[in-house]
Design a protein around this motif. Structure first.
Motif, PDB file in Angstrom:
ATOM      1  N   MET A  42       0.841  -1.187   0.000  1.00  0.00           N
ATOM      2  CA  MET A  42       0.000   0.000   0.000  1.00  0.00           C
ATOM      3  C   MET A  42       0.880   1.243   0.000  1.00  0.00           C
ATOM      4  N   SER A  43       0.548   2.211  -0.822  1.00  0.00           N
ATOM      5  CA  SER A  43       1.400   3.398  -0.892  1.00  0.00           C
ATOM      6  C   SER A  43       1.125   4.329   0.287  1.00  0.00           C
ATOM      7  N   THR A  44       2.132   5.083   0.642  1.00  0.00           N
ATOM      8  CA  THR A  44       1.969   6.051   1.721  1.00  0.00           C
ATOM      9  C   THR A  44       2.002   7.451   1.131  1.00  0.00           C
ATOM     10  N   VAL A  45       1.254   8.343   1.744  1.00  0.00           N
ATOM     11  CA  VAL A  45       1.076   9.698   1.225  1.00  0.00           C
ATOM     12  C   VAL A  45       1.213  10.668   2.382  1.00  0.00           C
ATOM     13  N   TRP A  46       1.760  11.849   2.084  1.00  0.00           N
ATOM     14  CA  TRP A  46       1.805  12.907   3.098  1.00  0.00           C
ATOM     15  C   TRP A  46       0.428  13.543   3.218  1.00  0.00           C
ATOM     16  N   HIS A  47      -0.039  13.691   4.444  1.00  0.00           N
ATOM     17  CA  HIS A  47      -1.330  14.337   4.709  1.00  0.00           C
ATOM     18  C   HIS A  47      -1.093  15.596   5.523  1.00  0.00           C
ATOM     19  N   LYS A  48      -1.708  16.702   5.098  1.00  0.00           N
ATOM     20  CA  LYS A  48      -1.638  17.913   5.901  1.00  0.00           C
ATOM     21  C   LYS A  48      -2.333  17.640   7.227  1.00  0.00           C
ATOM     22  N   ALA A  49      -1.633  17.872   8.332  1.00  0.00           N
ATOM     23  CA  ALA A  49      -2.152  17.451   9.626  1.00  0.00           C
ATOM     24  C   ALA A  49      -2.546  18.628  10.512  1.00  0.00           C
ATOM     25  N   ALA A  50      -1.700  19.640  10.561  1.00  0.00           N
ATOM     26  CA  ALA A  50      -1.951  20.739  11.492  1.00  0.00           C
ATOM     27  C   ALA A  50      -0.967  21.852  11.190  1.00  0.00           C
ATOM     28  N   LEU A  51      -1.174  22.974  11.848  1.00  0.00           N
ATOM     29  CA  LEU A  51      -0.209  24.061  11.790  1.00  0.00           C
ATOM     30  C   LEU A  51       0.625  24.047  13.069  1.00  0.00           C
ATOM     31  N   VAL A  52       1.839  24.506  12.972  1.00  0.00           N
ATOM     32  CA  VAL A  52       2.720  24.558  14.143  1.00  0.00           C
ATOM     33  C   VAL A  52       2.023  25.260  15.306  1.00  0.00           C
ATOM     34  N   SER A  53       1.270  26.298  14.994  1.00  0.00           N
ATOM     35  CA  SER A  53       0.604  27.073  16.055  1.00  0.00           C
ATOM     36  C   SER A  53      -0.595  26.330  16.668  1.00  0.00           C
ATOM     37  N   ASP A  54      -0.978  25.188  16.089  1.00  0.00           N
ATOM     38  CA  ASP A  54      -2.128  24.435  16.618  1.00  0.00           C
ATOM     39  C   ASP A  54      -1.794  23.621  17.861  1.00  0.00           C
ATOM     40  N   LEU A  55      -0.502  23.354  18.097  1.00  0.00           N
ATOM     41  CA  LEU A  55      -0.208  22.503  19.249  1.00  0.00           C
ATOM     42  C   LEU A  55       0.968  23.041  20.046  1.00  0.00           C
ATOM     43  N   ALA A  56       1.101  22.525  21.243  1.00  0.00           N
ATOM     44  CA  ALA A  56       2.162  22.940  22.152  1.00  0.00           C
ATOM     45  C   ALA A  56       2.629  21.694  22.894  1.00  0.00           C
ATOM     46  N   GLU A  57       3.714  21.833  23.650  1.00  0.00           N
ATOM     47  CA  GLU A  57       4.297  20.701  24.379  1.00  0.00           C
ATOM     48  C   GLU A  57       3.257  19.904  25.166  1.00  0.00           C
ATOM     49  N   ASP A  58       2.395  20.613  25.854  1.00  0.00           N
ATOM     50  CA  ASP A  58       1.443  19.924  26.725  1.00  0.00           C
ATOM     51  C   ASP A  58       0.048  19.849  26.100  1.00  0.00           C
ATOM     52  N   GLU A  59      -0.025  20.115  24.797  1.00  0.00           N
ATOM     53  CA  GLU A  59      -1.319  20.058  24.125  1.00  0.00           C
ATOM     54  C   GLU A  59      -1.221  19.269  22.831  1.00  0.00           C
ATOM     55  N   PRO A  60      -1.155  17.943  22.921  1.00  0.00           N
ATOM     56  CA  PRO A  60      -1.126  17.131  21.705  1.00  0.00           C
ATOM     57  C   PRO A  60      -2.456  17.234  20.961  1.00  0.00           C
ATOM     58  N   LEU A  61      -2.443  16.857  19.709  1.00  0.00           N
ATOM     59  CA  LEU A  61      -3.672  16.911  18.919  1.00  0.00           C
ATOM     60  C   LEU A  61      -4.187  15.510  18.640  1.00  0.00           C
ATOM     61  N   THR A  62      -5.494  15.403  18.634  1.00  0.00           N
ATOM     62  CA  THR A  62      -6.181  14.181  18.246  1.00  0.00           C
ATOM     63  C   THR A  62      -6.640  14.384  16.813  1.00  0.00           C
ATOM     64  N   LEU A  63      -6.118  13.593  15.883  1.00  0.00           N
ATOM     65  CA  LEU A  63      -6.422  13.809  14.469  1.00  0.00           C
ATOM     66  C   LEU A  63      -7.026  12.569  13.853  1.00  0.00           C
ATOM     67  N   LYS A  64      -7.773  12.778  12.785  1.00  0.00           N
ATOM     68  CA  LYS A  64      -8.224  11.653  11.967  1.00  0.00           C
ATOM     69  C   LYS A  64      -7.705  11.914  10.567  1.00  0.00           C
ATOM     70  N   LEU A  65      -6.777  11.099  10.113  1.00  0.00           N
ATOM     71  CA  LEU A  65      -6.163  11.267   8.803  1.00  0.00           C
ATOM     72  C   LEU A  65      -6.359   9.983   8.014  1.00  0.00           C
ATOM     73  N   ALA A  66      -6.927  10.113   6.827  1.00  0.00           N
ATOM     74  CA  ALA A  66      -7.162   8.941   5.980  1.00  0.00           C
ATOM     75  C   ALA A  66      -7.893   7.843   6.751  1.00  0.00           C
ATOM     76  N   GLY A  67      -8.838   8.253   7.578  1.00  0.00           N
ATOM     77  CA  GLY A  67      -9.653   7.288   8.308  1.00  0.00           C
ATOM     78  C   GLY A  67      -8.977   6.683   9.522  1.00  0.00           C
ATOM     79  N   LYS A  68      -7.791   7.177   9.866  1.00  0.00           N
ATOM     80  CA  LYS A  68      -7.023   6.623  10.987  1.00  0.00           C
ATOM     81  C   LYS A  68      -6.883   7.658  12.094  1.00  0.00           C
ATOM     82  N   GLU A  69      -7.008   7.230  13.344  1.00  0.00           N
ATOM     83  CA  GLU A  69      -6.761   8.147  14.453  1.00  0.00           C
ATOM     84  C   GLU A  69      -5.249   8.278  14.658  1.00  0.00           C
ATOM     85  N   VAL A  70      -4.792   9.506  14.671  1.00  0.00           N
ATOM     86  CA  VAL A  70      -3.362   9.787  14.819  1.00  0.00           C
ATOM     87  C   VAL A  70      -3.183  10.808  15.935  1.00  0.00           C
ATOM     88  N   GLY A  71      -2.252  10.554  16.826  1.00  0.00           N
ATOM     89  CA  GLY A  71      -1.917  11.515  17.877  1.00  0.00           C
ATOM     90  C   GLY A  71      -0.669  12.278  17.449  1.00  0.00           C
TER      91      GLY A  71
END
Ligand code: FES
Length: 102
Positions: A1-30
Motif C-alpha cells: 500500500m502506498s503512503t502519502v503525506w497528509h496535511k495534519a496541522a499548523l505549528v501554532s495548533d499545538l504545544a508541548e502539553d497540548e497534543p492533537l487528536t487527528l483523523k487522517l485517511a480514516g485513521k486516528e493519529v496523535g
C-alpha cells in the motif's frame, strides 16, 4: 500500500502539553510536540479503546487514560503494559505546515 503525506496541522495548533487528536485517511493519529520536534503515533491504545493523545503526558512518555499503559512518544515503544509497541508515522514541517505520512 502506498503512503502519502497528509496535511495534519499548523505549528501554532499545538504545544508541548497540548497534543492533537487527528483523523487522517480514516485513521486516528496523535500528534505530539517535544522540544521543537513533532511526533505522530497511532492514537488508539492497542489494549482496548482510548485515545492516547487524551492521556497523561510526562516528558517523552504518554500514559493511557484508561488502564495506564505507558508508551514512549518518540519511538512508540510500550514501556508499561498492557499494550504493545505503537505504530509511528513520519512527520515533516514546511514553514507552518505539519504533515504526516501514512
Ligand atoms: S485501553 Fe489503554 S491501557 Fe487499556
Amino acid at each position: 500500500m502506498s503512503t502519502v503525506w497528509h496535511k495534519a496541522a499548523l505549528v501554532s495548533d499545538l504545544a508541548e502539553d497540548e497534543p492533537l487528536t487527528l483523523k487522517l485517511a480514516g485513521k486516528e493519529v496523535g500528534l505530539f510536540q517535544l522540544d521543537e520536534e513533532y511526533y505522530a503515533i497511532e492514537d488508539v491504545c492497542p489494549h482496548a479503546y482510548a485515545l492516547l493523545s487524551q492521556g497523561f503526558a510526562d516528558g517523552e512518555e504518554i500514559e493511557c487514560p484508561l488502564h495506564n499503559a505507558v508508551f514512549h512518544i518518540k519511538t512508540g515503544k510500550c514501556i508499561k503494559e498492557p499494550g504493545r509497541d505503537l505504530i509511528t508515522f513520519d512527520v515533516k514541517v514546511d514553514g507552518e505546515q505539519i504533515s504526516v505520512k501514512l
